[in-house]
Motif scaffolding. Structure first.
Motif, short mmCIF file in Angstrom:
data_model
loop_
_atom_site.label_atom_id
_atom_site.label_comp_id
_atom_site.label_asym_id
_atom_site.label_seq_id
_atom_site.Cartn_x
_atom_site.Cartn_y
_atom_site.Cartn_z
N GLU A 299 15.16 79.16 74.46
CA GLU A 299 16.22 79.38 75.59
C GLU A 299 17.52 79.28 74.66
O GLU A 299 18.03 78.12 74.57
CB GLU A 299 16.36 78.56 76.63
CG GLU A 299 14.93 78.66 77.63
CD GLU A 299 14.96 77.96 78.84
OE1 GLU A 299 16.09 77.74 79.46
OE2 GLU A 299 13.70 77.56 79.09
N PRO A 300 17.97 80.23 74.16
CA PRO A 300 19.16 80.38 73.44
C PRO A 300 20.63 80.14 74.34
O PRO A 300 20.42 80.50 75.52
CB PRO A 300 19.19 81.69 72.73
CG PRO A 300 18.74 82.54 73.40
CD PRO A 300 17.35 81.78 74.07
N GLU A 301 21.52 79.38 73.68
CA GLU A 301 22.63 79.54 74.59
C GLU A 301 23.44 80.72 74.64
O GLU A 301 23.36 81.72 73.82
CB GLU A 301 23.64 78.25 73.99
CG GLU A 301 23.14 76.82 73.92
CD GLU A 301 24.21 75.94 73.34
OE1 GLU A 301 25.28 76.21 73.29
OE2 GLU A 301 23.78 75.01 72.73
N ARG A 302 24.01 80.80 75.71
CA ARG A 302 24.77 82.06 76.17
C ARG A 302 25.97 82.07 75.16
O ARG A 302 26.76 81.22 74.81
CB ARG A 302 25.30 82.23 77.45
CG ARG A 302 26.01 83.50 77.81
CD ARG A 302 26.23 83.46 79.53
NE ARG A 302 26.83 84.93 79.70
CZ ARG A 302 26.34 86.00 79.87
NH1 ARG A 302 25.18 86.10 79.68
NH2 ARG A 302 27.20 87.10 80.14
N ALA A 303 25.85 83.20 74.46
CA ALA A 303 27.15 83.31 73.40
C ALA A 303 28.44 83.74 74.26
O ALA A 303 28.45 84.41 75.09
CB ALA A 303 26.90 84.65 72.67
#
Length: 85
Positions: free
Chosen positions: A71-75
């Motif tokens: 779950e990547p952090e929102r850019a």
């Protein structure tokens, strides 16, 4: 018995298909200025040497991908002013 073919890099560049066909008989050594520089192998011979029986397609399919938690952090992209002077 496995035959070893030796060709110059110039010969390789001029007739790549002949070099590929020669790999059916064994490895093809490609020389650069008379010295061995590269070895061309059939994929079967390469897999025997490396012990890798899995194809790149099978590896890229990632059958276990569903088990990977990612779950990547929102850019956050913030604009900045540009000085064009």
């Amino acid at each position: 018995m496995m035959a070893i073919t030796t060709i110059s890099s110039r010969e390789f560049n001029q007739d790549t298909s002949a070099a590929k066909k020669a790999t059916h008989q064994g490895p093809v050594i490609i020389t650069d200025r008379g010295r061995p520089a590269h070895v061309l192998l059939s994929i079967e011979e390469y897999q025997k040497l490396t012990g890798c029986q899995t194809s790149i397609v099978e590896l890229l399919a990632m059958p276990d991908a569903l088990e990977i938690e990612f779950e990547p952090e929102r850019a956050v992209i913030t604009p900045r002013s540009v000085d064009l002077s």
